[in-house]
Write a protein that holds these residues in place. Structure first.
Motif, PDB file in Angstrom:
ATOM      1  N   ARG A  27       0.789  -1.279  -0.057  1.00  0.00           N
ATOM      2  CA  ARG A  27      -0.055   0.156  -0.033  1.00  0.00           C
ATOM      3  C   ARG A  27       1.005   1.267  -0.037  1.00  0.00           C
ATOM      4  NH1 ARG A  27      -3.842   3.158   0.072  1.00  0.00           N
ATOM      5  NH2 ARG A  27      -4.674   4.150   1.883  1.00  0.00           N
TER       6      ARG A  27
ATOM      7  N   ILE B  56       1.059   4.334  -2.699  1.00  0.00           N
ATOM      8  CA  ILE B  56       1.010   5.873  -2.273  1.00  0.00           C
ATOM      9  C   ILE B  56       2.249   6.723  -2.947  1.00  0.00           C
ATOM     10  CG2 ILE B  56       1.080   7.349  -0.491  1.00  0.00           C
ATOM     11  CD1 ILE B  56      -0.661   5.052   1.294  1.00  0.00           C
TER      12      ILE B  56
ATOM     13  N   GLY C 237      -2.758  -1.239   7.012  1.00  0.00           N
ATOM     14  CA  GLY C 237      -3.439  -0.593   5.722  1.00  0.00           C
ATOM     15  C   GLY C 237      -3.872   0.974   5.777  1.00  0.00           C
ATOM     16  N   LEU C 238      -3.488   1.598   7.197  1.00  0.00           N
ATOM     17  CA  LEU C 238      -3.810   2.973   7.154  1.00  0.00           C
ATOM     18  C   LEU C 238      -2.560   3.778   7.037  1.00  0.00           C
ATOM     19  CD1 LEU C 238      -5.569   2.548  10.831  1.00  0.00           C
ATOM     20  CD2 LEU C 238      -6.628   2.804   8.161  1.00  0.00           C
ATOM     21  N   CYS C 239      -2.828   4.954   5.814  1.00  0.00           N
ATOM     22  CA  CYS C 239      -1.664   5.700   5.794  1.00  0.00           C
ATOM     23  C   CYS C 239      -1.285   6.763   6.979  1.00  0.00           C
ATOM     24  CB  CYS C 239      -1.833   6.576   4.500  1.00  0.00           C
ATOM     25  SG  CYS C 239      -0.411   7.550   4.097  1.00  0.00           S
ATOM     26  N   LEU C 240      -0.314   6.575   7.818  1.00  0.00           N
ATOM     27  CA  LEU C 240      -0.326   7.796   8.979  1.00  0.00           C
ATOM     28  C   LEU C 240       0.444   8.796   8.635  1.00  0.00           C
ATOM     29  CD1 LEU C 240       0.707   5.145  11.688  1.00  0.00           C
ATOM     30  CD2 LEU C 240      -1.507   5.920  10.977  1.00  0.00           C
ATOM     31  N   GLY C 241       1.174   8.817   7.432  1.00  0.00           N
ATOM     32  CA  GLY C 241       1.912  10.176   7.256  1.00  0.00           C
ATOM     33  C   GLY C 241       2.581   9.917   5.615  1.00  0.00           C
TER      34      GLY C 241
ATOM     35  N   LEU D 210      -1.758   4.502  16.099  1.00  0.00           N
ATOM     36  CA  LEU D 210      -3.116   4.621  15.729  1.00  0.00           C
ATOM     37  C   LEU D 210      -3.585   3.096  14.803  1.00  0.00           C
ATOM     38  CD1 LEU D 210      -3.202   8.148  13.702  1.00  0.00           C
ATOM     39  CD2 LEU D 210      -4.623   7.360  15.379  1.00  0.00           C
TER      40      LEU D 210
ATOM     41  N   PRO E  84      -5.460  -0.154  15.052  1.00  0.00           N
ATOM     42  CA  PRO E  84      -6.639  -0.550  15.855  1.00  0.00           C
ATOM     43  C   PRO E  84      -6.252  -2.239  16.116  1.00  0.00           C
ATOM     44  CG  PRO E  84      -7.039  -0.073  13.537  1.00  0.00           C
ATOM     45  CD  PRO E  84      -5.742   0.474  13.677  1.00  0.00           C
TER      46      PRO E  84
ATOM     47  N   ARG F  65     -11.983   4.156  11.857  1.00  0.00           N
ATOM     48  CA  ARG F  65     -12.139   2.529  11.623  1.00  0.00           C
ATOM     49  C   ARG F  65     -12.119   1.855  12.919  1.00  0.00           C
ATOM     50  NH1 ARG F  65      -8.453  -0.438   7.175  1.00  0.00           N
ATOM     51  NH2 ARG F  65      -8.593   1.831   6.419  1.00  0.00           N
TER      52      ARG F  65
ATOM     53  N   ARG G 268     -12.443  -1.251  15.586  1.00  0.00           N
ATOM     54  CA  ARG G 268     -11.914  -2.622  15.909  1.00  0.00           C
ATOM     55  C   ARG G 268     -13.041  -3.269  16.261  1.00  0.00           C
ATOM     56  NH1 ARG G 268      -7.695  -4.325  20.509  1.00  0.00           N
ATOM     57  NH2 ARG G 268      -7.546  -6.321  19.843  1.00  0.00           N
TER      58      ARG G 268
ATOM     59  N   VAL H 227      -5.154   7.184  -4.559  1.00  0.00           N
ATOM     60  CA  VAL H 227      -4.766   6.057  -3.608  1.00  0.00           C
ATOM     61  C   VAL H 227      -5.453   5.925  -2.111  1.00  0.00           C
ATOM     62  CG1 VAL H 227      -2.665   5.562  -4.969  1.00  0.00           C
ATOM     63  CG2 VAL H 227      -2.700   7.332  -3.048  1.00  0.00           C
TER      64      VAL H 227
ATOM     65  N   ALA I 258      -2.766  12.978   5.842  1.00  0.00           N
ATOM     66  CA  ALA I 258      -3.029  11.450   5.704  1.00  0.00           C
ATOM     67  C   ALA I 258      -4.145  11.433   6.925  1.00  0.00           C
ATOM     68  CB  ALA I 258      -1.824  10.882   6.042  1.00  0.00           C
ATOM     69  N   LEU I 259      -4.056  10.220   7.536  1.00  0.00           N
ATOM     70  CA  LEU I 259      -4.847   9.668   8.328  1.00  0.00           C
ATOM     71  C   LEU I 259      -5.387  10.539   9.601  1.00  0.00           C
ATOM     72  CD1 LEU I 259      -7.108   7.173   8.999  1.00  0.00           C
ATOM     73  CD2 LEU I 259      -4.945   6.605  10.752  1.00  0.00           C
ATOM     74  N   PRO I 260      -4.182  11.332  10.053  1.00  0.00           N
ATOM     75  CA  PRO I 260      -4.445  12.193  11.260  1.00  0.00           C
ATOM     76  C   PRO I 260      -5.194  13.507  10.895  1.00  0.00           C
ATOM     77  CG  PRO I 260      -2.179  11.352  11.150  1.00  0.00           C
ATOM     78  CD  PRO I 260      -2.633  11.253   9.567  1.00  0.00           C
TER      79      PRO I 260
END
Lengths: 270, 270
Positions: free
Chosen positions: A150, A154, A172-176, A196, A198, B74, B76, B161, B179-181
């Protein structure tokens, strides 16, 4: 043999000295003004405003090929320093600088070539700095593989708009995502936002770095070093992955040792 | 008329209450467990593990259409909470969750539709939350226009993406990417890295926000509010731009006032 000497056009950091240490003949070292390389004696200085006199000085010193190495921030131009010959190149340079770093570097390469220099890449003079495919340290789980895949997608998308070369993905999460401030800032930001993820069973996440799609491999290849591993560990990640054959690893033996010590995997992804 | 009541499936933040306030008939408010909306009385709670019983409860309450509003991280999943009917949907939900937020939301919409609900977007019930093209506050210079155009290209690439919906560009340089944050973290990060603008005359930069290309407009439209403007000012930016007609502005009159007070432009870019 005249005209066959190699010059390193050096920016900041440890890459220029690492390169010089791997070259058969000692190179001429030209440093970009304001961006001194670490641990290397500088023979010549260059400013963009005086590019043409600099190119002529390289010629006079018998340089036939050049290699760009090290970090340079986009300079601010001081019109007072311009010589007449460089001034005629200014519209091309300014136009490229307005379109982004890749465009700027492409034009700089073009200008060196127009003046008769061969511009070579790190592959050509120090192949050993670019590890080929394989898990270098630790183990890569299927979760880590999925996160790296992933992140690679990106980074490819970002590269297509000339933004950074790295991203952090966990579960699977894009943290930065890496932008102008670079890898160390990205990893510090991920450390600061905290965990972050889960599901603890699904892996701790990966920092991934790659060249931009279609990148000119003679300039600005992405770089990793021991500090990248320290940053990844501080961000709570499980490891660092990178595009095999396209990412410069500075001080690879120290990276091996440190990844082991920090419990990180280090993976040259095919 | 039976079956025509509207339910807001509410996540965190002020959007659900803003929407409810603009609707002709009072909606049924269902809150996602753990993500309480601000300033709104909750009629029903929903957990993903008990989705099917929740959908049946909506039916019983005469709900015919639903609107998703507000932020939900998301979740859990807790297998112990699963009922039998929802358990049969789990492979679809888990598969989608592994592919990212957009995929998850698409599957959630599909499930609501399969149970006979109409899923509507903010456009349909509260068009006034999505400002159309125009400079709302201040003036936008050609430099700002160029920065916003570059940011729009970056956000489009990121959206492809399924990463964030925002980016900061100053003088053509990408200082950060969402991104996510989320937006507030991005702007705080840009504030923290400080000024990276080589030429003071070339503008202070822009935060730009847009929907993802091809985004389902019934879910997860990007949102701006007064706190975005405070964040942009703290990051030293010249203003905030967003995709006209596709970005929700919470508390637009306060955003007008605050942009003026902070000396920022606010631009719904066509």
């Amino acid at each position: 043999m005249t005209g066959m000497r190699t010059a390193i056009i050096a920016g900041q950091g440890r890459l220029p000295a690492a390169l010089a240490g791997l070259m058969a003949e000692p190179p001429l070292v030209a440093a970009v003004d304001g961006f001194p390389p670490d641990g290397l004696t500088v023979d010549l200085r260059v400013r963009i405003e005086r590019l043409v006199p600099f190119l002529r000085a390289l010629e006079r010193d018998g340089v036939g090929q050049v290699i760009f190495a090290g970090a340079v921030a986009r300079p601010r131009l001081d019109p007072a320093l311009l010589d007449e010959a460089t001034a005629t190149l200014l519209p091309r340079l300014m136009g490229a600088m307005a379109s982004g770093d890749d465009a700027t570097l492409r034009v700089v390469i073009e200008l060196f070539e127009e003046f008769g220099f061969r511009v070579v890449g790190v592959d050509e003079v120090a192949h050993e700095l670019l590890p080929g495919a394989g898990v270098l340290v630790g183990t890569v789980s299927p979760m880590d593989e999925a996160d790296a895949a992933r992140a690679a997608a990106i980074v490819a998308a970002l590269g297509s708009v000339d933004v950074g070369q790295g991203a952090v993905v966990a579960q699977g999460l894009c943290l930065g995502v890496e932008a102008l401030p670079g890898t160390d800032v990205l990893l510090a930001q991920v450390a600061e936002i905290g965990v972050l993820r889960p599901d603890p069973a699904r892996g701790r996440g990966v920092f991934y770095k790659a060249a931009k799609p279609g990148q000119d491999r003679r300039i600005d290849l992405p770089t990793l070093g021991p500090e990248t591993l320290r940053g990844a560990a501080a961000a709570g990640l499980g490891g660092v992955a990178f595009q095999a054959g396209s990412v410069i690893c500075l001080d690879l033996s120290e990276m091996h040792r440190l990844a082991g010590e920090l419990g990180l995997f280090l993976w040259a992804r095919p």
